[in-house]
Design a protein around this motif. Structure first.
Motif, PDB file in Angstrom:
ATOM      1  N   ILE A  50       0.811  -1.202   0.000  1.00 33.66           N
ATOM      2  CA  ILE A  50       0.000   0.000   0.000  1.00 33.66           C
ATOM      3  C   ILE A  50       0.854   1.266   0.000  1.00 33.66           C
ATOM      4  N   GLY A  51       2.080   1.167   0.503  1.00 31.10           N
ATOM      5  CA  GLY A  51       2.975   2.323   0.511  1.00 31.10           C
ATOM      6  C   GLY A  51       3.315   2.801  -0.888  1.00 31.10           C
ATOM      7  N   GLU A  52       3.423   1.864  -1.833  1.00 31.25           N
ATOM      8  CA  GLU A  52       3.704   2.252  -3.214  1.00 31.25           C
ATOM      9  C   GLU A  52       2.481   2.935  -3.823  1.00 31.25           C
ATOM     10  N   LYS A  53       1.287   2.446  -3.486  1.00 33.56           N
ATOM     11  CA  LYS A  53       0.058   3.111  -3.925  1.00 33.56           C
ATOM     12  C   LYS A  53       0.021   4.537  -3.391  1.00 33.56           C
ATOM     13  N   PHE A  54       0.422   4.711  -2.144  1.00 30.68           N
ATOM     14  CA  PHE A  54       0.465   6.035  -1.528  1.00 30.68           C
ATOM     15  C   PHE A  54       1.435   6.940  -2.276  1.00 30.68           C
ATOM     16  N   ASN A  55       2.525   6.372  -2.748  1.00 30.60           N
ATOM     17  CA  ASN A  55       3.517   7.109  -3.526  1.00 30.60           C
ATOM     18  C   ASN A  55       2.913   7.660  -4.823  1.00 30.60           C
ATOM     19  N   HIS A  56       1.926   6.930  -5.388  1.00 28.78           N
ATOM     20  CA  HIS A  56       1.283   7.375  -6.622  1.00 28.78           C
ATOM     21  C   HIS A  56       0.560   8.710  -6.447  1.00 28.78           C
ATOM     22  N   PHE A  57       0.179   9.027  -5.202  1.00 28.27           N
ATOM     23  CA  PHE A  57      -0.542  10.269  -4.956  1.00 28.27           C
ATOM     24  C   PHE A  57       0.349  11.495  -5.104  1.00 28.27           C
ATOM     25  N   LEU A  58       1.648  11.326  -4.914  1.00 28.99           N
ATOM     26  CA  LEU A  58       2.563  12.445  -4.713  1.00 28.99           C
ATOM     27  C   LEU A  58       2.569  13.523  -5.794  1.00 28.99           C
ATOM     28  N   PRO A  59       2.672  13.192  -7.078  1.00 30.71           N
ATOM     29  CA  PRO A  59       2.965  14.248  -8.063  1.00 30.71           C
ATOM     30  C   PRO A  59       1.980  15.405  -8.098  1.00 30.71           C
TER      31      PRO A  59
END
Length: 337
Positions: A50-59
């Motif tokens: 789920i942490g990688e999914k959270f990373n998708h939010f960043l840009p």
């Protein structure tokens, strides 16, 4: 008589929102159910983390980008946060379904939905998926705060068992019953207008949905190239994927170094990119740029320094442009200064 009438009105309001309460509750409790019961998605470096999914939010997050960036650059803190966040979703969702401390839990629903809206409201490959989830969750949380729970709830059970609860303001604020405000119409109108304003603003900010040109940042991949440098043997650059679908990466099948006239001085094809060494890639976040079977895979939100040898072309002509080529045919170019 007036108190009885108010109590009956409160019960009816809570009764009418029963389906809303149960659906919203399951929406959040199911996050815990999916991540830990059906499949463990809280293990770093495992598929579906789920942490990688959270990373998708960043840009393209709104207002909370520094918080997201801190977490994705500190993996231990990110994992702890994802665990805490999942536990909170489980507690809030379950208690909303059961109707226990409904108003307190509705604040949790409101806050969780606001986080979803600000972090991922721009995502949605075919429609405005995450934005809709966010704004509806914010509005739903506000409604449940106003109504509390009705007859089919633990709040109501404890109120019936101990009628003194209905007279205690702390329970009325945190649980259910008559909301102890002097001007409920003002609260409802002000809250509704604020939420409607938030809805219009975020719809326009993320998607251009109120005026101007509609846009969807989840359809085509977009890469940003920066910090290009080279020495006597290597060329180094930073690549950051800021747009495109979050369910799969950008598949880079070519890197070219061009001269001033656009002639190719050096090229790495998809076969060479699929075999790029780990030492050639320095990732910044938990979403990692890495060699795939037939390309260099760049997930949404991933940022990395990529390095490759150019010692064989430095003596030929002056290098001028770096070009990246996606499997879709999209190209990105940046001057080498």
């Amino acid at each position: 008589m007036k108190h009885t009438t108010n109590s009956q009105s409160s019960d009816l309001a809570g009764l009418y929102t029963l389906s809303l309460r149960m659906v919203i509750g399951w929406t959040y409790f199911s996050a815990f159910w999916r991540r830990l019961i059906l499949e463990n998605k809280l293990i770093p470096d495992e598929k579906g983390y789920i942490g990688e999914k959270f990373n998708h939010f960043l840009p393209n997050a709104l207002g909370i980008k520094p918080v997201i960036e801190y977490l994705v650059t500190h993996p231990d803190a990110l994992q702890r946060s994802m665990m805490i966040f999942t536990i909170i979703e489980a507690i809030v969702g379950l208690l909303i379904i059961l109707g226990l401390f409904t108003r307190l839990m509705s604040i949790g629903i409101f806050s969780l939905a606001l986080g979803i809206l600000l972090g991922s409201g721009w995502l949605g490959t075919t429609c405005l998926d995450e934005w809709q989830i966010g704004v509806l969750g914010v509005a739903g949380g506000f409604v449940l705060f106003l109504t509390g729970s009705g007859p089919y709830s633990l709040d109501h059970y404890f109120m019936k068992k101990n009628k003194g609860f209905t007279q205690r303001k702390w329970f009325q604020w945190l649980g259910s019953g008559n909301l102890p405000v002097s001007k409920p119409k003002t609260l409802v109108l002000a809250g509704s207008l604020i939420i409607f304003g938030l809805t219009l603003y975020t719809n326009q900010y993320f998607h251009g949905g109120v005026w101007g040109t509609l846009h969807n940042k989840s359809v085509k991949p977009k890469l940003e190239i920066s910090n290009i440098s080279h020495n006597n043997s290597d060329l180094k650059f930073e690549v950051y994927r800021t747009e495109g679908a979050d369910v799969y990466g950008s598949f880079l099948i070519g890197i070219q170094v061009l001269d001033k006239k656009g002639n190719i001085l050096k090229e790495l094809d998809q076969k060479e990119l699929s075999k790029l060494s780990k030492e050639s890639i320095k990732n910044h976040y938990v979403a990692k740029v890495k060699p795939g079977k037939h390309s260099l895979v760049i997930p949404l939100g991933a940022k990395a320094d990529v390095c490759f040898s150019i010692h064989d072309i430095l003596q030929k002509e002056e290098i001028y442009t770096l070009k990246l080529i996606d499997i879709s045919g999209i190209e990105w170019a940046e001057s080498i200064r």
